[in-house]
Design a protein around this motif. Structure first.
Motif, PDB file in Angstrom:
ATOM      1  N   PRO A  16       0.843  -1.192   0.000  1.00 53.86           N
ATOM      2  CA  PRO A  16       0.000   0.000   0.000  1.00 53.86           C
ATOM      3  C   PRO A  16       0.880   1.244   0.000  1.00 53.86           C
ATOM      4  O   PRO A  16       1.813   1.336   0.812  1.00 53.86           O
ATOM      5  N   LEU A  17       0.610   2.177  -0.903  1.00 53.86           N
ATOM      6  CA  LEU A  17       1.420   3.395  -1.000  1.00 53.86           C
ATOM      7  C   LEU A  17       0.468   4.587  -1.150  1.00 53.86           C
ATOM      8  O   LEU A  17      -0.178   4.726  -2.199  1.00 53.86           O
ATOM      9  N   ALA A  18       0.366   5.403  -0.108  1.00 48.78           N
ATOM     10  CA  ALA A  18      -0.552   6.547  -0.144  1.00 48.78           C
ATOM     11  C   ALA A  18      -0.200   7.474  -1.299  1.00 48.78           C
ATOM     12  O   ALA A  18       0.966   7.823  -1.495  1.00 48.78           O
ATOM     13  N   GLU A  40      -4.148   2.103  -1.100  1.00 48.81           N
ATOM     14  CA  GLU A  40      -3.482   2.924  -0.089  1.00 48.81           C
ATOM     15  C   GLU A  40      -4.341   2.933   1.174  1.00 48.81           C
ATOM     16  O   GLU A  40      -5.503   2.504   1.145  1.00 48.81           O
ATOM     17  N   MET A  41      -3.804   3.433   2.273  1.00 54.75           N
ATOM     18  CA  MET A  41      -4.567   3.443   3.522  1.00 54.75           C
ATOM     19  C   MET A  41      -5.756   4.406   3.405  1.00 54.75           C
ATOM     20  O   MET A  41      -5.641   5.478   2.823  1.00 54.75           O
ATOM     21  N   ILE A  42      -6.877   3.940   3.941  1.00 52.84           N
ATOM     22  CA  ILE A  42      -8.124   4.704   3.828  1.00 52.84           C
ATOM     23  C   ILE A  42      -8.643   4.981   5.244  1.00 52.84           C
ATOM     24  O   ILE A  42      -8.696   4.074   6.086  1.00 52.84           O
ATOM     25  N   ILE A 138      -2.952  -7.662   8.960  1.00 52.19           N
ATOM     26  CA  ILE A 138      -2.421  -6.416   9.517  1.00 52.19           C
ATOM     27  C   ILE A 138      -1.008  -6.194   8.972  1.00 52.19           C
ATOM     28  O   ILE A 138      -0.319  -7.137   8.598  1.00 52.19           O
ATOM     29  N   LYS A 139      -0.630  -4.916   8.922  1.00 57.07           N
ATOM     30  CA  LYS A 139       0.726  -4.572   8.459  1.00 57.07           C
ATOM     31  C   LYS A 139       1.394  -3.772   9.571  1.00 57.07           C
ATOM     32  O   LYS A 139       0.926  -2.690   9.926  1.00 57.07           O
ATOM     33  N   ILE A 140       2.485  -4.345  10.098  1.00 62.16           N
ATOM     34  CA  ILE A 140       3.083  -3.788  11.319  1.00 62.16           C
ATOM     35  C   ILE A 140       4.516  -3.295  11.089  1.00 62.16           C
ATOM     36  O   ILE A 140       5.141  -3.573  10.062  1.00 62.16           O
ATOM     37  N   MET A 168       5.255  -7.500   7.821  1.00 61.94           N
ATOM     38  CA  MET A 168       6.157  -6.659   8.622  1.00 61.94           C
ATOM     39  C   MET A 168       7.055  -5.805   7.743  1.00 61.94           C
ATOM     40  O   MET A 168       7.733  -6.309   6.848  1.00 61.94           O
ATOM     41  N   HIS A 169       7.037  -4.484   8.006  1.00 58.59           N
ATOM     42  CA  HIS A 169       8.045  -3.568   7.479  1.00 58.59           C
ATOM     43  C   HIS A 169       9.033  -3.379   8.624  1.00 58.59           C
ATOM     44  O   HIS A 169       8.726  -2.697   9.609  1.00 58.59           O
ATOM     45  N   PRO A 170      10.205  -4.016   8.538  1.00 58.65           N
ATOM     46  CA  PRO A 170      11.059  -4.110   9.719  1.00 58.65           C
ATOM     47  C   PRO A 170      11.907  -2.877  10.055  1.00 58.65           C
ATOM     48  O   PRO A 170      13.139  -2.907  10.015  1.00 58.65           O
ATOM     49  N   ASN A 200       8.629  -7.376   4.023  1.00 54.08           N
ATOM     50  CA  ASN A 200       8.629  -6.131   3.257  1.00 54.08           C
ATOM     51  C   ASN A 200       9.831  -5.287   3.711  1.00 54.08           C
ATOM     52  O   ASN A 200      10.285  -5.410   4.830  1.00 54.08           O
ATOM     53  N   GLY A 201      10.329  -4.468   2.788  1.00 58.19           N
ATOM     54  CA  GLY A 201      11.361  -3.510   3.167  1.00 58.19           C
ATOM     55  C   GLY A 201      12.649  -3.639   2.412  1.00 58.19           C
ATOM     56  O   GLY A 201      13.349  -4.655   2.486  1.00 58.19           O
ATOM     57  N   ASP A 202      12.950  -2.582   1.621  1.00 56.89           N
ATOM     58  CA  ASP A 202      14.240  -2.434   0.941  1.00 56.89           C
ATOM     59  C   ASP A 202      14.510  -3.485  -0.134  1.00 56.89           C
ATOM     60  O   ASP A 202      15.679  -3.773  -0.427  1.00 56.89           O
ATOM     61  N   ILE A 203      13.474  -4.037  -0.738  1.00 55.86           N
ATOM     62  CA  ILE A 203      13.692  -4.904  -1.903  1.00 55.86           C
ATOM     63  C   ILE A 203      13.824  -3.975  -3.112  1.00 55.86           C
ATOM     64  O   ILE A 203      12.882  -3.253  -3.445  1.00 55.86           O
ATOM     65  N   THR A 204      14.989  -3.977  -3.734  1.00 56.34           N
ATOM     66  CA  THR A 204      15.183  -3.080  -4.886  1.00 56.34           C
ATOM     67  C   THR A 204      15.520  -3.845  -6.168  1.00 56.34           C
ATOM     68  O   THR A 204      15.608  -3.250  -7.229  1.00 56.34           O
ATOM     69  N   VAL A 221       6.312 -11.908  -0.301  1.00 62.49           N
ATOM     70  CA  VAL A 221       7.149 -10.698  -0.296  1.00 62.49           C
ATOM     71  C   VAL A 221       6.351  -9.520  -0.833  1.00 62.49           C
ATOM     72  O   VAL A 221       5.585  -9.648  -1.792  1.00 62.49           O
ATOM     73  N   MET A 222       6.540  -8.362  -0.191  1.00 61.16           N
ATOM     74  CA  MET A 222       5.822  -7.150  -0.566  1.00 61.16           C
ATOM     75  C   MET A 222       6.817  -6.080  -0.992  1.00 61.16           C
ATOM     76  O   MET A 222       7.829  -5.872  -0.321  1.00 61.16           O
ATOM     77  N   VAL A 223       6.512  -5.430  -2.112  1.00 61.36           N
ATOM     78  CA  VAL A 223       7.417  -4.374  -2.601  1.00 61.36           C
ATOM     79  C   VAL A 223       6.650  -3.063  -2.716  1.00 61.36           C
ATOM     80  O   VAL A 223       5.533  -3.032  -3.254  1.00 61.36           O
ATOM     81  N   GLY A 224       7.258  -1.990  -2.218  1.00 63.32           N
ATOM     82  CA  GLY A 224       6.636  -0.668  -2.289  1.00 63.32           C
ATOM     83  C   GLY A 224       7.354   0.257  -3.242  1.00 63.32           C
ATOM     84  O   GLY A 224       7.078   0.291  -4.447  1.00 63.32           O
ATOM     85  N   ALA A 227       8.512  -0.476  -6.852  1.00 67.86           N
ATOM     86  CA  ALA A 227       7.478  -0.671  -7.889  1.00 67.86           C
ATOM     87  C   ALA A 227       7.166   0.632  -8.622  1.00 67.86           C
ATOM     88  O   ALA A 227       6.673   0.623  -9.747  1.00 67.86           O
ATOM     89  N   MET A 228       7.478   1.764  -7.971  1.00 63.34           N
ATOM     90  CA  MET A 228       7.253   3.068  -8.629  1.00 63.34           C
ATOM     91  C   MET A 228       8.336   3.313  -9.680  1.00 63.34           C
ATOM     92  O   MET A 228       8.138   4.031 -10.645  1.00 63.34           O
ATOM     93  N   ILE A 229       9.499   2.717  -9.468  1.00 64.52           N
ATOM     94  CA  ILE A 229      10.635   2.915 -10.382  1.00 64.52           C
ATOM     95  C   ILE A 229      10.633   1.821 -11.448  1.00 64.52           C
ATOM     96  O   ILE A 229      10.829   2.084 -12.624  1.00 64.52           O
TER      97      ILE A 229
HETATM   98  C1  LIG Z   1       4.890   7.186  -0.632  1.00 70.88           C
HETATM   99  C2  LIG Z   1       4.636   6.089   0.358  1.00 70.88           C
HETATM  100  C3  LIG Z   1       3.337   5.867   0.794  1.00 70.88           C
HETATM  101  C4  LIG Z   1       3.081   4.823   1.704  1.00 70.88           C
HETATM  102  N1  LIG Z   1       1.784   4.593   2.083  1.00 70.88           N
HETATM  103  C5  LIG Z   1       1.509   3.538   2.895  1.00 70.88           C
HETATM  104  C6  LIG Z   1       0.158   3.203   3.223  1.00 70.88           C
HETATM  105  O1  LIG Z   1      -0.804   3.837   2.785  1.00 70.88           O
HETATM  106  N2  LIG Z   1      -0.041   2.141   4.049  1.00 70.88           N
HETATM  107  C7  LIG Z   1       1.007   1.379   4.545  1.00 70.88           C
HETATM  108  O2  LIG Z   1       0.773   0.419   5.286  1.00 70.88           O
HETATM  109  N3  LIG Z   1       2.276   1.668   4.231  1.00 70.88           N
HETATM  110  C8  LIG Z   1       2.539   2.702   3.410  1.00 70.88           C
HETATM  111  N4  LIG Z   1       3.829   2.957   3.050  1.00 70.88           N
HETATM  112  C9  LIG Z   1       4.896   2.008   3.468  1.00 70.88           C
HETATM  113  C10 LIG Z   1       5.095   0.928   2.390  1.00 70.88           C
HETATM  114  O3  LIG Z   1       3.927   0.166   2.196  1.00 70.88           O
HETATM  115  C11 LIG Z   1       6.259  -0.016   2.745  1.00 70.88           C
HETATM  116  O4  LIG Z   1       5.986  -0.644   3.961  1.00 70.88           O
HETATM  117  C12 LIG Z   1       7.591   0.719   2.863  1.00 70.88           C
HETATM  118  O5  LIG Z   1       7.766   1.651   1.815  1.00 70.88           O
HETATM  119  C13 LIG Z   1       8.773  -0.275   2.883  1.00 70.88           C
HETATM  120  O6  LIG Z   1       8.774  -1.064   1.722  1.00 70.88           O
HETATM  121  P1  LIG Z   1       9.709  -0.719   0.446  1.00 70.88           P
HETATM  122  O7  LIG Z   1      11.123  -0.636   0.954  1.00 70.88           O
HETATM  123  O8  LIG Z   1       9.484  -1.848  -0.500  1.00 70.88           O
HETATM  124  O9  LIG Z   1       9.260   0.599  -0.093  1.00 70.88           O
HETATM  125  C14 LIG Z   1       4.128   4.013   2.189  1.00 70.88           C
HETATM  126  C15 LIG Z   1       5.430   4.267   1.752  1.00 70.88           C
HETATM  127  C16 LIG Z   1       5.690   5.273   0.852  1.00 70.88           C
HETATM  128  C17 LIG Z   1       7.102   5.513   0.389  1.00 70.88           C
END
Ligand SMILES: Cc1cc2nc3c(=O)[nH]c(=O)nc-3n(C[C@H](O)[C@H](O)[C@H](O)COP(=O)(O)O)c2cc1C
Length: 255
Positions: A16-18, A40-42, A138-140, A168-170, A200-204, A221-224, A227-229
């Motif tokens: 999820p990325l706001a 994204e979070m609502i 849940i995402k912690i 988990m985003h560690p 989740n976290g820092d997968i590039t 595995v979750m990527v944030g 995925a934008m790049i």
């Molecule tokens: C622009 C942006 C928006 C985010 N919005 C949310 C969100 O809405 N809900 C959430 O649980 N995490 C949100 N996150 C955190 C990501 O989901 C993720 O946990 C974090 O970026 C680490 O993963 P990554 O290294 O793959 O980016 C956001 C992160 C970024 C950079």
């Protein structure tokens, strides 16, 4: 990978990325190849009181199924009502945000603030679980200001309340996005967890995902940000996992 009664075609998940993971973005990622996409979070307040800004975040089509909608808030009753609304709108999975470290959200007791209020977290999870039939996740973070103990406390509560999977985003809440993701915390969570764990976290790059799986034994595995790049990254991870699964009989990934 299985979350409740939802069978994912791949253990690759778009975070999820706001401001980013809206319907068009999710459809692109889905089309390129990905097991699960997340909204994204609502705001639970916005959902229940029908704010126009919130309504715009609810756009979805069957083409992106399965989809997880993430809600945030700190009032158990409002969170339950919000989850009900999201389920009625067609969410396959409802996710609760325990990780947002933005000051405004923390001040309201929501997001990562829940990592330090286990009693409130339990009330929210119990009331949301009762309100919906679809899988609940849940995402912690790893904790409020120190890693480990808070995460294991929340895991135990989540399992007792019938949560179906945990991501988990560690990093700690205090860390925000500074420092680096501590994958050993995902490994520690997985060791204790009875429910699926998503790392989740820092997968590039795709190889990072395999390394995370190998180090932590996580189920998905979750990527944030990456995925934008590189919107192909989840599909690339999936094909790497499948390739490794075929070629390596010695090293079986727990997927
Ligand atoms: C622009 C942006 C928006 C985010 N919005 C949310 C969100 O809405 N809900 C959430 O649980 N995490 C949100 N996150 C955190 C990501 O989901 C993720 O946990 C974090 O970026 C680490 O993963 P990554 O290294 O793959 O980016 C956001 C992160 C970024 C950079």
């Amino acid at each position: 990978m299985q979350i409740g009664n939802i069978n994912l075609s791949s253990p690759t998940i778009l975070a999820p990325l706001a401001g980013i993971t809206n319907l068009p973005f999710r459809l692109i990622i889905k089309k390129l190849g990905c097991g699960l996409v997340c909204s994204e979070m609502i705001s639970s307040n916005g959902l229940v009181y029908k704010s126009l800004k919130t309504q715009m975040l609810l756009n979805s089509t069957e083409k992106e199924s399965p989809i997880s909608f993430q809600i945030f808030g700190s009032d158990p009753e409002l969170m339950a009502k919000a989850a009900e609304i999201i389920e009625e709108l067609g969410a396959d999975i409802v996710d609760i945000n325990f990780g947002c470290s933005v000051r405004k959200i923390l001040k309201s007791g929501a997001g990562a603030a829940l990592m330090k209020t286990p009693d409130l977290a339990e009330k929210i999870l119990m009331s949301v679980r009762k309100a919906i039939n679809v899988p609940l996740t849940i995402k912690i973070r790893t904790g409020w200001d120190t890693s480990g103990k808070d995460a294991l406390t929340i895991l135990k509560i989540a399992e007792e309340c019938g949560v179906d999977a945990i991501t988990m985003h560690p990093r700690t809440a205090k860390q925000g996005f500074t420092g680096s993701a501590d994958w050993s915390q995902i490994a520690a969570l997985k060791k204790t967890a009875k429910i699926p764990v998503i790392g989740n976290g820092d997968i590039t790059k795709p190889e990072d995902a395999l390394e995370m799986i190998s180090q932590t034994r996580c189920d998905g595995v979750m990527v944030g940000r990456e995925a934008m790049i590189n919107p192909w990254i989840l599909a690339q991870i999936d094909s790497l996992i499948k390739k490794k699964g075929k070629t390596s009989s010695r090293h079986k990934y727990a997927l």
